[in-house]
Design an enzyme around this catalytic site. Structure first.
Site, PDB file in Angstrom:
ATOM      1  N   SER A   1       0.594   3.226  -3.411  1.00  0.00           N
ATOM      2  CA  SER A   1      -0.055   4.538  -3.373  1.00  0.00           C
ATOM      3  C   SER A   1       0.880   5.643  -3.849  1.00  0.00           C
ATOM      4  O   SER A   1       0.426   6.662  -4.385  1.00  0.00           O
ATOM      5  CB  SER A   1      -0.561   4.845  -1.958  1.00  0.00           C
TER       6      SER A   1
ATOM      7  N   THR B   1       0.822  -1.209   0.000  1.00  0.00           N
ATOM      8  CA  THR B   1       0.000   0.000   0.000  1.00  0.00           C
ATOM      9  C   THR B   1       0.857   1.261   0.000  1.00  0.00           C
ATOM     10  O   THR B   1       0.441   2.297  -0.540  1.00  0.00           O
ATOM     11  CB  THR B   1      -0.956   0.031   1.203  1.00  0.00           C
ATOM     12  N   TYR B   2       2.048   1.204   0.580  1.00  0.00           N
ATOM     13  CA  TYR B   2       2.924   2.376   0.587  1.00  0.00           C
ATOM     14  C   TYR B   2       3.482   2.629  -0.816  1.00  0.00           C
ATOM     15  O   TYR B   2       3.269   3.695  -1.402  1.00  0.00           O
ATOM     16  CB  TYR B   2       4.056   2.178   1.594  1.00  0.00           C
ATOM     17  N   ALA B   3       4.175   1.636  -1.351  1.00  0.00           N
ATOM     18  CA  ALA B   3       4.739   1.808  -2.692  1.00  0.00           C
ATOM     19  C   ALA B   3       3.633   1.948  -3.731  1.00  0.00           C
ATOM     20  O   ALA B   3       3.746   2.740  -4.676  1.00  0.00           O
ATOM     21  CB  ALA B   3       5.651   0.633  -3.028  1.00  0.00           C
TER      22      ALA B   3
END
Length: 257
Positions: free
Chosen positions: A162, A158-160
């Site tokens: 988004s 979800t970090y990379a």
């Protein structure tokens, strides 16, 4: 001839109260920026914002702090409107805000997914949109993303994911705004020696990251130091303007594309 010097320019920095944002604010003030608008997220960040304001003013730049939760409807448009009202126009817009989550996909809740994309994707899109509306011609627009965009790794979906959208927003915006002389880029730091990094990582993961970059042994922490990113930001919003539509990974060889 168009000048791309920072001297005399007005700068807006989201997340500008501390860490990378705060150091960028102080550095651009030393380069002669006329006015720096420092955004901070919540009242809890006011003390940091005031400390950065003082540092910026000490070297001769005007400064103003604006508190706003950028995930709230209309808040980003209002931030830009306040910036333009308080200045003679906006020349440089830098978005440093972000939210990180390290978690397996199977364990990630819908609420966590929504929160990550609200900050890293929706805020970034709206920032680029409003910057395009409010920047002066020949302005500079820069987003901070992550070097995980060049990684093959678990747990940061979800970090990379988004942040990956911002790379595409950057390319599109550079095409759309290029006729006005506005450059649009993104910088992806490696794991930085800030609380943003340590809150997600177990000790063994920290130890790995401190040795993972090709130049780790030349960093006093082994990680990307904030001081390593600031000169690249300075370049991209000044003499580096001819580079546009790009996502540059600045990480000492931690990942590459």
């Amino acid at each position: 001839m168009t000048t791309h010097s920072i001297a005399g320019k007005t700068v807006l920095i989201t997340g500008g109260a501390k860490n990378l944002g705060g150091m960028i604010a102080c550095d651009l003030a030393r380069q002669g920026a006329k006015t720096i608008i420092i955004h901070y997220h919540s009242p809890a960040g006011e003390a940091d914002a005031q400390a950065t304001l003082k540092a910026v003013r000490t070297v001769g730049s005007h400064a103003l702090a604006i508190q706003a939760d950028l995930t709230q409807p209309g808040s980003i448009a209002e931030l830009f409107e306040k910036t333009v009202e308080a200045t003679e126009g906006l020349d440089i817009a830098i978005n440093t805000v972000g939210k990180v989550l390290k978690k397996p996909i199977a364990d990630t809740t819908d609420e966590e997914f929504d929160a990550m994309f609200a900050v890293n994707t929706k805020v970034a899109f709206q920032f680029i949109r409003e910057a395009g509306k409010h920047l002066n011609d020949n302005g500079k627009l820069l987003s901070i993303v992550t070097s995980l965009l060049g990684a093959y790794t678990p747990f940061y979906s979800t970090y990379a994911g988004s942040k990956a959208a911002v790379e595409h927003f950057t390319r599109a915006a550079s095409k759309e705004l290029g006729a006005r002389g506005i450059s649009v880029n993104a910088i992806g730091p490696g794991p930085m020696d800030t609380p943003f990094f340590y809150g997600q990582e177990a000790p063994e993961a920290v130890a790995y990251h401190k040795t993972a970059a090709a130049l780790s042994s030349f960093s006093h922490t082994g990680l990307t130091d904030v001081e390593d990113i600031v000169p690249h930001v300075r370049f991209m919003v000044s003499d580096g303007w001819w580079m546009t539509g790009q996502t540059i990974l600045v990480n000492g060889g931690y990942t590459t594309k």
